[in-house]
Structure formats: C-alpha cells, structure tokens
Enzyme design. Structure first.
Site, PDB file in Angstrom:
ATOM      1  N   GLY A 134      90.776  -1.884  52.021  1.00  0.00           N
ATOM      2  CA  GLY A 134      89.502  -2.062  52.716  1.00  0.00           C
ATOM      3  C   GLY A 134      89.254  -0.928  53.686  1.00  0.00           C
ATOM      4  N   CYS A 141      97.253  -1.054  50.472  1.00  0.00           N
ATOM      5  CA  CYS A 141      96.549  -0.285  51.503  1.00  0.00           C
ATOM      6  C   CYS A 141      96.301  -1.156  52.745  1.00  0.00           C
ATOM      7  CB  CYS A 141      95.263   0.301  50.922  1.00  0.00           C
ATOM      8  SG  CYS A 141      94.525   1.604  51.936  1.00  0.00           S
ATOM      9  N   TYR A 142      95.063  -1.534  53.017  1.00  0.00           N
ATOM     10  CA  TYR A 142      94.780  -2.389  54.180  1.00  0.00           C
ATOM     11  C   TYR A 142      95.557  -3.701  54.086  1.00  0.00           C
ATOM     12  CZ  TYR A 142      92.178  -5.153  57.629  1.00  0.00           C
ATOM     13  OH  TYR A 142      91.828  -5.950  58.697  1.00  0.00           O
ATOM     14  N   HIS A 151      96.783   3.093  45.866  1.00  0.00           N
ATOM     15  CA  HIS A 151      95.965   2.242  45.003  1.00  0.00           C
ATOM     16  C   HIS A 151      96.443   2.348  43.553  1.00  0.00           C
ATOM     17  CE1 HIS A 151      92.811   0.976  47.834  1.00  0.00           C
ATOM     18  NE2 HIS A 151      93.011   2.146  48.409  1.00  0.00           N
ATOM     19  N   GLU A 185      95.539   0.538  41.110  1.00  0.00           N
ATOM     20  CA  GLU A 185      94.463   0.166  40.190  1.00  0.00           C
ATOM     21  C   GLU A 185      93.603   1.355  39.769  1.00  0.00           C
ATOM     22  OE1 GLU A 185      92.791  -0.838  44.373  1.00  0.00           O
ATOM     23  OE2 GLU A 185      94.728  -0.540  43.364  1.00  0.00           O
ATOM     24  N   SER A 234      65.996  -3.962  28.716  1.00  0.00           N
ATOM     25  CA  SER A 234      65.740  -2.534  28.861  1.00  0.00           C
ATOM     26  C   SER A 234      66.109  -1.754  27.620  1.00  0.00           C
ATOM     27  CB  SER A 234      66.540  -1.984  30.045  1.00  0.00           C
ATOM     28  OG  SER A 234      67.929  -2.012  29.751  1.00  0.00           O
ATOM     29  N   ASP A 258      73.906  -3.473  28.756  1.00  0.00           N
ATOM     30  CA  ASP A 258      74.085  -4.690  29.557  1.00  0.00           C
ATOM     31  C   ASP A 258      73.019  -5.739  29.261  1.00  0.00           C
ATOM     32  OD1 ASP A 258      76.127  -3.208  30.687  1.00  0.00           O
ATOM     33  OD2 ASP A 258      74.901  -2.549  32.373  1.00  0.00           O
ATOM     34  N   SER A 259      71.748  -5.332  29.284  1.00  0.00           N
ATOM     35  CA  SER A 259      70.691  -6.312  29.047  1.00  0.00           C
ATOM     36  C   SER A 259      70.708  -6.793  27.600  1.00  0.00           C
ATOM     37  CB  SER A 259      69.318  -5.736  29.416  1.00  0.00           C
ATOM     38  OG  SER A 259      68.972  -4.657  28.583  1.00  0.00           O
ATOM     39  N   SER A 260      71.143  -5.930  26.671  1.00  0.00           N
ATOM     40  CA  SER A 260      71.218  -6.330  25.270  1.00  0.00           C
ATOM     41  C   SER A 260      72.251  -7.430  25.072  1.00  0.00           C
ATOM     42  CB  SER A 260      71.567  -5.128  24.391  1.00  0.00           C
ATOM     43  OG  SER A 260      70.613  -4.106  24.522  1.00  0.00           O
ATOM     44  N   LYS A 265      81.948  -2.709  32.257  1.00  0.00           N
ATOM     45  CA  LYS A 265      81.202  -2.110  31.154  1.00  0.00           C
ATOM     46  C   LYS A 265      81.985  -2.168  29.835  1.00  0.00           C
ATOM     47  CE  LYS A 265      77.754   0.018  31.301  1.00  0.00           C
ATOM     48  NZ  LYS A 265      76.357  -0.391  31.040  1.00  0.00           N
TER      49      LYS A 265
END
Length: 507
Positions: free
Chosen positions: A50, A77-78, A164, A166, A218, A222-224, A363
C-alpha cells in the site's frame, strides 16, 4: 470452497496478486482492512502492499487478532511493515526508499523460498524499511545494501517480504506465491473459470430475473463477453445497444454491426450520438474531464433509451478488474491512477441500476471466459480499446479534423502489423496524436505538421506491460506510409516506456 483471503491496503497490485493465485486453481477474495472477516474456508491470509507509512496519520491498521490466528499469514511490502510494527520490530521511515528492480539474497532456505535460487531480482516499491527484528523473528532475505527483504516468525506461520512477488518483474515471484498458497497453506486447487461462469449465470438470474437489461456494446472484448454471458442467463430480456459516439477507430461502427448481427446473432440497436458527444467535449483538454464527460454522456444516452423502453431497469457494463483497480474503486486506500468511464466516470445520480458481470476477472481471464462461451477468436483477441475511445489518444482538445487524422494513422499502423504477421504477437497497439507540430520537408517545401506516437505493449492482464520489440523495418514501413498517406503528419515516434512507470494509454 477453500480460499486465500487478501487484505487490501491499497496497493495497485492487489488484484494482480489475486490473479496470480488463481493461476494455481485457487480461489482468492480481496477485502478491505476494515471489513469484519468471515474466516470460513480461509486457508491463508495475505496482507497487501500500500502507499502509506505505518507512521502516517490515518494509516490503515492491522486487526488486533490477526497475529493470533492459527492461519498462515504473509505480509507483502506495507503488509510486512504492519506485522513488524505490531510485533515490536523497528520500522524506519526512509526518504530514499527502494523502487524498481532490486537484487535480493536468500539467507535461509525457508518453506517460502523452497527451490528458489540464492540470488534473485525482485520488484521493490517502498519508503519505510524494517531495520531490526524483535525476539522470535529471523531474517530470511536481505537486499545487497543490507535491508531486510524477508522475515519469519519462528513460533508461528507468519512471513513478511518487502518486495512484490505478484509483479512479473520479480524473478520466481509466482514460485514464491505458489510455495505459500499450495505448500504452506495446503489448499486444494479446484477453482476454475467454468465454475465462475456457472456461478455468474446463477447470480445474473437471481439478480435480474425477469427484468429487462441493456448492455453498452462497444465491439471490444469485455463488452462482447459480458453481452454473451448475460444473454445466456436472461435471453431476450437483454437488449444490446451500440452507441456510435464518433470516437471509434476507422470503420469500427460498420464492423461492430456486422459481427454482432451476423456472427453472434444479438439483437443490436445502434444509436448515432456523434454530434452530442463531440459538442460536449468541445474545448476540453483535461483527460479526467474527458473521461467524466464521456461516462456521463453514455449514461444519459442509455437513460433516454430506457425511458423510451420503460421496462428496462439494468445497465450491463464490461468493467473488468484492471478498470476497477486504476479507478481506485477496489479499496479506499488505493491511489487513483486514472478513472475509467465505466467506473470512476459514472455520474452520481442515475436511473439505471449498474450490473458488471466481469468486474472480478482480468483481461486474459475474460478472453478465456469468451472461449468457453463460444465467442469467435477474431473478436476475443482483438487488441483492447478504451471505453472513452480516441478521446484519450488525442492529447488536448478533440476536433473532427484530429479524429480523422488519428483514425487514418491508427488504421495504417494496425494494417502494417497485420500484413507483417505481428498483430497477434503483441498485446495492444495504437497511435496517439500529440498537440506538438514540428518542421519537416515535402519536396522542396517546408512543412509544419503534427507529431504522432506509435505505442505497442506486451502484457497478460494489463496491470504491467513491456513495450513491444517490433522490428525496425516494420516500424519504418508504418512510418513511411503514415507520412506519405496522412498529409497532416510530419513526424512519427515510437513509445518505449513500460508500465510501470507509465500507464499503457497516454491519458
């Protein structure tokens, strides 16, 4: 279902951490630090990084019983500094800190570092440092300059790491996460996207039921996927609405209509709103204002449509995890990078209820979900395109002339990549029209025309990205075509900045 709980202290990488865990078939859930924890089926807890210092006023705190639980705990980290601070270790504020790639030395072959080399490069992003440990702790890794990069509390299953894992820039980062999740937490890897789809369809049926919904389609990935997923759940009760706001790529409106009517069979309604959007954006240069205007105008268009079809209650949006993260909607401690039109750009007051079926996945997971749902790959593997469209790829004020220039430049770049079999080798490619003009020569005459930048990145989930090493001869071919075919452009440059420190889009 067994799961790993991630306490989100505001790191931009928190959801990325959740994504890494899912790669091992393990379900992960992200919760804010002030939420009352439900520990049912929780096999391990991770405290995220963070932007705060443990000494900052109103800094998020560690719940008092967290260190007493008989559940493996990992602080990143934090999160590491919080454990240290609450266990009487010494945490020092450092004005310099460590940022970017940092080499660390593994000093003890602990379970967390099982089969990890003695020396690895990691991704650091911290100001405070743990400089000494209290009784019961032992250091298990340090940086080359002696800063503690990892520790363990010997009497309990508590670990802390300063880097990190990740982030893909951290060598063996996934292995370290896997060691914690599978070996230390001993969790079963039985989560999958097929489970997600089944559960999401049930959720949509329960939430929307027999009510009517519309989706802002669109033509992007994503919208598909969101459209097909919701259509599976509620069928004809979903209306797909395509808004042509004039900010799309060249020939995009015609292509969207063809794909979704002919190939997928959705009942697609097209609304031409070019003039409305462009008039609202006239004179606006600030990128956040652009996003807010576009977000609000989208909603107003859909509200008008809904009023004309007064039985519609829900607006479906293709919001995904990375949208939520960068808009700082996932946690109150997250630093805002930029708002997305379908998250931070929404107006506060609106008549439609928002439903976002994909907001928990990334995604690459969206694409995999689309494959399971049977969506053609030529739709799923199109390069990502932002909701605000070309508005955030024109730096400064938007005009019809600038839109025409950028559409032509972008089309040439994409055509060149496809002709050279490079389109599918990169994650996202596009062009940016800058407000800068430079001197050039055409024939024997002096020119003073626009500078455009070409941008191409390689990524998996969009949270981190590296600039694409497209061969020079392909870039040269694109540049020659652009300057020859688009008379308003006098210079072409190529963006070689990765994310971080930059974002993928320029605005």
């Amino acid at each position: 279902m067994e799961k790993i709980l991630i306490i989100d202290y505001g790191s931009q990488y928190t959801q990325l951490l959740a994504r890494r865990i899912r790669e091992f078939g393990v379900y992960s859930e992200v919760v804010p630090p002030n939420k009352k924890l439900n520990l049912k089926n929780v096999k391990g807890i991770i405290l995220s990084g963070g932007p705060n210092s443990v000494y900052s006023e109103n800094a998020p705190v560690l719940e008092s019983n967290m260190l007493k639980l008989d559940i493996p705990l990992l602080g990143i980290c934090y999160g590491m500094q919080l454990i240290a601070y609450n266990m009487d270790c010494e945490v020092k504020r450092d004005a310099n800190g460590e940022y970017g790639r940092t080499e660390i030395l593994i000093e003890k072959k602990d379970e967390l570092f099982n089969e990890i080399p003695d020396k690895i490069t990691t991704w650091m992003s911290h100001g405070d440092s743990v400089i000494s440990l209290s009784e019961g702790f032992e250091p298990i890794a340090k940086t080359k300059n002696g800063i503690i990069a990892g520790f363990r509390l010997k009497s309990k299953k508590i670990w802390g790491i300063q880097f990190h894992p990740e982030v893909r820039h951290s060598e063996f980062g996934s292995d370290i996460i896997e060691n914690f999740v599978l070996d230390i937490c001993k969790i079963k890897g039985d989560w999958s996207l097929s489970n997600f789809i089944d559960e999401k369809i049930k959720e949509i049926k329960n939430k929307i039921g027999d009510k009517k919904a519309i989706i802002a389609l669109s033509g992007g990935v994503d919208s598909s996927v969101a459209a097909v997923l919701v259509h599976k759940a509620i069928g004809k009760n979903l209306k797909a609405v395509f808004v042509d706001h004039g900010l799309l790529r060249k020939n995009e409106p015609e292509e969207v209509k063809r794909i979704f009517k002919e190939m997928i069979g959705l009942d697609l309604i097209t609304i031409n709103a070019k003039e409305k959007f462009l008039s609202k954006l006239k004179g606006v240069s600030d990128p956040e204002k652009k996003r807010k205007i576009i977000g609000e105008e989208f909603i107003r268009v859909f509200e008008k449509f809904a009023k004309e079809n007064d039985d519609i209650e829900y607006l479906i949006q293709g919001t995904i995890y990375s949208d939520v993260i960068e808009s700082a909607a996932s946690g109150s401690n997250t630093s805002v990078i930029k708002s997305h039109h379908n998250v931070g750009g929404l107006p506060k007051e609106m008549d439609l209820k928002i439903f976002e079926p994909l907001r928990e996945i990334f995604k690459d997971e969206v694409r995999s979900t689309g494959e399971i749902l049977g969506i053609p790959k030529n739709i799923l593997y199109r390069h990502p395109f932002p909701g605000p469209g070309l508005a955030i790829r024109i730096i400064g004020e938007i005009t019809e002339e600038k839109l025409k220039i950028l559409k032509n430049v972008d089309s040439i770049f994409i055509e060149t990549l496809k002709e050279n079999s490079w389109y599918n080798k990169v994650w996202q490619s596009f062009a940016i029209l800058t407000p800068v003009k430079t001197v050039g020569v055409a024939g024997d005459s002096r020119k003073y025309e626009y500078v455009v930048s070409l941008r191409s990145v390689d990524s998996v989930e969009g949270m981190t990205a590296d600039w694409s090493r497209i061969p020079f001869d392909i870039l040269n071919q694109a540049s020659n075509r652009i300057t020859n075919e688009v008379s308003e452009v006098g210079r072409v440059v190529y963006d070689i900045t990765s994310k971080p420190p930059a974002t993928i889009e320029w605005e």
